[in-house]
Design a protein around this motif. Structure first.
Motif: not given
Length: 367
Positions: A206-220, A222-232
């Motif tokens: 789209s030519g937007s300067t806003k970063p587009k991507g997937i966020s991934i979080l982890a506390r340990d 054992q497992s990771v949590v994934l969020y889409d580019q909207e933060g859902k």
């Protein structure tokens, strides 16, 4: 003491009108006293360790202070966080503490982190974390391999390596079958628990300067949590499960979570001195509670003047001494001897009592 008045001024004192100082000495020896008899004067003591122990207490305190001073001026310390699979040199991490710090040949040793892993409680909380370490000499030869954990350090030469912390250094993923890609994990501040995060960039037409991507979080690990580019929230995956998850049209497989071990290195030559000081302090403190009791006596004709004191046992010592005094046999007159078939001793006999007689009487009383 050879003065009647000096003996009577002691904490516990008494005067026995018809007694022998030798009998007192025998009874004191039976009670555990060391007895010294010189003519008509007697001295006895027990529990000398209790008298000397306070000197040992102060000596132990000086030893602790000396060890602490040595530690503050001659130690090396340093900390490092190393991802699994990497290595470091001891000398690159250790920093001198003071003017007495001197490097040793072991500083050239290389530490390689073979594996880092975590134990968990049933509720998912971290229980313990471990680091499998290999030590290699300057030629690359392994000289020691050991798995360390909290409260179970590795000791090599004069250096001790402690397990102190952990983190997640990277996340290994496949994207649409391509990869693997190593995504660096960063620590996210806030809260009382560890939280790590990373970002998987996606192509943006789209030519937007806003970063587009997937966020991934982890506390340990054992497992990771994934969020889409909207933060859902999209889902949770366990590293190594090979289960794909689709986020914003992209299929992602989480291959592995790579941990980092937090290590603290220390070379402290003052530790053995401090430990020895505390060991001596505990021992001498206990010994110092033992009472040191002393008894003096003086023979004046047929009268024995007795006195004593104790530095600790203020209540028990008078009871013990009175019990001993009550056990001393009484000297009776010649008339009493004839009527009661007893044995008496005149004043001249008291002063001339031989060592053999003293030993015979001692054996009789003790038996």
């Amino acid at each position: 003491m050879k003065s009647r008045s000096a003996i009577l001024k002691l904490d516990v004192a008494d005067s026995l009108p018809r007694a022998r100082i030798q009998d007192l000495g025998i009874l004191l020896m039976g009670a555990g006293y060391e007895v010294f008899l010189s003519n008509s004067a007697l001295y006895g003591f027990k529990g000398l360790a209790g008298r000397l122990a306070p000197i040992g207490v102060h000596g132990a305190l000086l030893l602790i202070m000396a060890g602490a001073t040595f530690s503050s001026t001659g130690a090396y310390r340093g900390s490092v966080t190393v991802p699994q699979g990497l290595n470091f040199r001891m000398g690159d991490v250790l920093n001198p503490n003071g003017i007495l710090s001197r490097p040793i040949s072991d500083f050239a040793t290389e530490v390689h982190v073979n594996k880092f892993y975590i134990d968990y409680y049933e509720n998912g909380e971290v229980s313990q974390f471990h680091s499998d370490l290999s030590l290699r000499d300057k030629d690359g030869k392994e000289v020691l391999r050991q798995t360390i954990s909290v409260n179970h350090p590795l000791r090599f030469g004069g250096v001790t390596i402690y397990q102190t912390d952990w983190s997640i250094s990277a996340l290994q993923v496949h994207k649409d079958g391509a990869g693997p890609f190593n995504l660096a994990m960063a620590t996210i501040q806030g809260g009382d628990k560890k939280l790590f995060g990373t970002f998987l960039p996606l192509e943006d037409d789209s030519g937007s300067t806003k970063p587009k991507g997937i966020s991934i979080l982890a506390r340990d690990l054992q497992s990771v949590v994934l969020y889409d580019q909207e933060g859902k929230f999209v889902g949770v995956r366990r590293p190594g499960s090979n289960r794909p998850i689709t986020v914003d049209g992209v299929n992602i497989v989480v291959d592995d979570a790579i941990g980092s071990t937090g290590l603290e290195l220390k070379m402290d030559p003052g530790v053995p001195v401090v430990y020895a000081g505390f060991g001596a302090l505990m021992l001498t403190t206990i010994i110092s509670y033992f009472s040191h009791s002393q008894v003096w006596a003086l023979q004046e004709g047929t009268t024995v003047v007795v006195g004593g004191k104790s530095n600790r046992e203020k209540l028990g010592f008078p009871v013990e001494l009175n019990r001993i005094l009550d056990s001393i046999p009484e000297i009776v007159s010649r008339e009493h001897v004839e009527t009661n078939e007893a044995v008496s001793l005149e004043d001249d006999d008291i002063s001339s009592l031989s060592e053999n007689q003293f030993e015979i009487n001692k054996m009789k009383v003790l038996s």
